[in-house]
Design a protein around this motif. Structure first.
Motif, mmCIF file in Angstrom:
data_model
loop_
_atom_site.group_PDB
_atom_site.id
_atom_site.type_symbol
_atom_site.label_atom_id
_atom_site.label_comp_id
_atom_site.label_asym_id
_atom_site.label_seq_id
_atom_site.Cartn_x
_atom_site.Cartn_y
_atom_site.Cartn_z
ATOM 1 N N CYS A 136 0.833 -1.206 0.000
ATOM 2 C CA CYS A 136 0.000 0.000 0.000
ATOM 3 C C CYS A 136 0.870 1.259 0.000
ATOM 4 O O CYS A 136 1.824 1.346 0.776
ATOM 5 N N TYR A 137 0.501 2.204 -0.836
ATOM 6 C CA TYR A 137 1.224 3.477 -0.903
ATOM 7 C C TYR A 137 0.218 4.621 -0.989
ATOM 8 O O TYR A 137 -0.685 4.587 -1.827
ATOM 9 N N SER A 138 0.399 5.611 -0.147
ATOM 10 C CA SER A 138 -0.487 6.779 -0.179
ATOM 11 C C SER A 138 -0.262 7.585 -1.444
ATOM 12 O O SER A 138 0.868 7.717 -1.918
ATOM 13 N N ILE A 139 -1.333 8.117 -1.961
ATOM 14 C CA ILE A 139 -1.238 9.013 -3.111
ATOM 15 C C ILE A 139 -0.803 10.384 -2.599
ATOM 16 O O ILE A 139 -1.388 10.914 -1.650
ATOM 17 N N ALA A 140 0.223 10.953 -3.230
ATOM 18 C CA ALA A 140 0.814 12.196 -2.721
ATOM 19 C C ALA A 140 0.251 13.446 -3.375
ATOM 20 O O ALA A 140 0.555 14.548 -2.924
ATOM 21 N N ILE A 188 -0.528 13.635 3.663
ATOM 22 C CA ILE A 188 -0.699 14.985 4.206
ATOM 23 C C ILE A 188 -0.547 16.009 3.083
ATOM 24 O O ILE A 188 -1.293 16.990 2.990
ATOM 25 N N LEU A 189 0.425 15.780 2.202
ATOM 26 C CA LEU A 189 0.651 16.684 1.075
ATOM 27 C C LEU A 189 -0.580 16.712 0.170
ATOM 28 O O LEU A 189 -1.002 17.772 -0.301
ATOM 29 N N SER A 190 -1.157 15.539 -0.082
ATOM 30 C CA SER A 190 -2.338 15.475 -0.934
ATOM 31 C C SER A 190 -3.509 16.221 -0.303
ATOM 32 O O SER A 190 -4.199 17.005 -0.955
ATOM 33 N N LEU A 191 -3.724 15.993 0.994
ATOM 34 C CA LEU A 191 -4.820 16.669 1.691
ATOM 35 C C LEU A 191 -4.625 18.183 1.710
ATOM 36 O O LEU A 191 -5.556 18.941 1.433
ATOM 37 N N ALA A 192 -3.400 18.616 2.032
ATOM 38 C CA ALA A 192 -3.153 20.052 2.181
ATOM 39 C C ALA A 192 -3.250 20.781 0.844
ATOM 40 O O ALA A 192 -3.882 21.839 0.747
ATOM 41 N N THR A 193 -2.633 20.215 -0.188
ATOM 42 C CA THR A 193 -2.673 20.908 -1.474
ATOM 43 C C THR A 193 -4.089 20.930 -2.040
ATOM 44 O O THR A 193 -4.493 21.913 -2.663
ATOM 45 N N ALA A 194 -4.853 19.868 -1.795
ATOM 46 C CA ALA A 194 -6.249 19.873 -2.268
ATOM 47 C C ALA A 194 -7.047 20.949 -1.549
ATOM 48 O O ALA A 194 -7.811 21.695 -2.171
#
Length: 350
Positions: free
Chosen positions: A152-156, A222-228
């Motif tokens: 499993c790898y988080s989407i960035a 976290i990067l994906s959440l913040a940039t979105a």
């Protein structure tokens, strides 16, 4: 400017001139289901209780004459034209519905970017339809047929128009899949992804300050959440990403996050190093938190990293007053497997 009022919660958002209802809701963090954003799919169909709006051009297959007669509208195209527009949406159904996952979707590796001595960023583009996902979710990657187990790898990155998915893969000496990604996969290779999985998406509409804690490649979700959140218009309440790394060489994406900090006044990015003196902070996050945030009772807290990091940060956040329903965690282990979310959280249910 018009007011969009949600029933029965009574919560309101302001709609700027030219806004669709969907755009106004998204700017304030609400996650109304949608797909085409062009009045063709019908996913954003909502009952309008009162107020006038310009529905714009939509297809009958998405909004039938019977739907119109019953007061429904497609919010991706609807623009308020009265001072107040009241819609039946925005309480329990404001929680984002999850997209059903799919297996073995073919992607092509389009780029490899070493981020740190141990973290490699890979960029993948779909051969077929783009995967639909929420920021914070993850996929599985591997090659079982050739002895490479799926992991499993988080989407960035947040969802992109071209469907590109970015993953941050940490090199683990005893990890078959991570070594395959680092040492074998090359640009142009075709791989299979399955997903999306996970519920680390929190509540985008929560009216609280936000604290994101990340360590290592836990920065990816976290990067994906913040940039979105920022590209939707920024955080309404103060938001901070605190990123922990061992050494300065292990820090990454600092340029992007510093850019976002400069651009959005409510967003702050801080770093801490655990094995050397840092340019900002030094020390482990669980030990720094009590001095940095002595009272977390009003915060939404997002934590991503190793299971040990997540457990320690969660325990400290609770001691500092954070409420369980506002603590969101994502901690991966090497042998984890993808799990389907509850059926009631899937798109099309409820």
């Amino acid at each position: 400017m018009a007011t969009i009022r949600m029933f029965p919660s009574g919560q309101e958002v302001e709609s700027l001139p030219g806004d669709t209802v969907l755009a106004a809701l998204e700017r304030t963090g609400y996650a109304l289901p949608n797909n085409c954003r062009a009045g063709a799919c019908g996913e954003c169909k909502v009952k309008v209780r009162s107020g006038e709006f310009d529905q714009g051009m939509v297809l009958d297959m998405a909004l039938s004459p019977e739907d119109r007669e019953a007061g429904f509208g497609l919010m991706c195209m609807a623009k308020p034209i009265s001072d107040v527009m009241e819609i039946e949406w925005g309480t329990e159904d404001a929680q984002p519905k999850l997209f059903p996952s799919a297996e073995n979707m073919f992607y092509v590796l389009t780029d490899r970017v070493p981020r740190t001595p141990s973290i490699l960023e890979i960029r993948l583009r779909p051969i077929g339809s783009a995967m639909r996902y929420w920021p914070g979710q993850y996929v599985t990657l591997g090659d079982e047929r050739n002895g490479v187990p799926t992991r499993c790898y988080s989407i960035a990155n947040p969802p992109q128009p071209d469907g590109e998915i970015t993953l941050h893969v940490t090199r683990i000496d005893e990890g078959t899949t991570s070594l395959w990604v680092h040492d074998t996969l090359k640009i142009g290779d075709k791989v299979r992804l399955s997903g999306p999985y996970g519920t680390f998406i929190g509540d985008p509409s929560a009216k609280t300050p936000v604290l994101c804690l990340a360590a290592g490649s836990g920065l990816a979700p976290i990067l994906s959440l913040a940039t979105a959140a920022l590209t939707r218009g920024g955080f309404k309440y103060p938001a901070t990403v605190l990123f922990s790394a061992r050494t300065e060489a292990d820090l990454y994406e600092t340029g992007l996050l510093k850019f976002l900090e400069a651009k959005y006044r409510n967003f702050r990015f801080r770093t801490t190093l655990t094995r050397e003196t840092g340019p900002d902070l030094s020390g482990r996050i669980p030990e720094l938190l009590p001095d940095l945030y002595p009272d977390l009772s009003g915060y939404s807290v997002y934590i991503a990293g190793s299971p040990e990091f997540v457990d320690e940060c969660t325990a400290v956040a609770r001691r500092l007053g954070a409420k369980d329903d506002l603590i969101h965690t994502e901690g991966f282990v090497g042998q984890n497997v993808a799990t389907e979310p509850p059926s009631e959280r899937l798109m099309g249910s409820g």
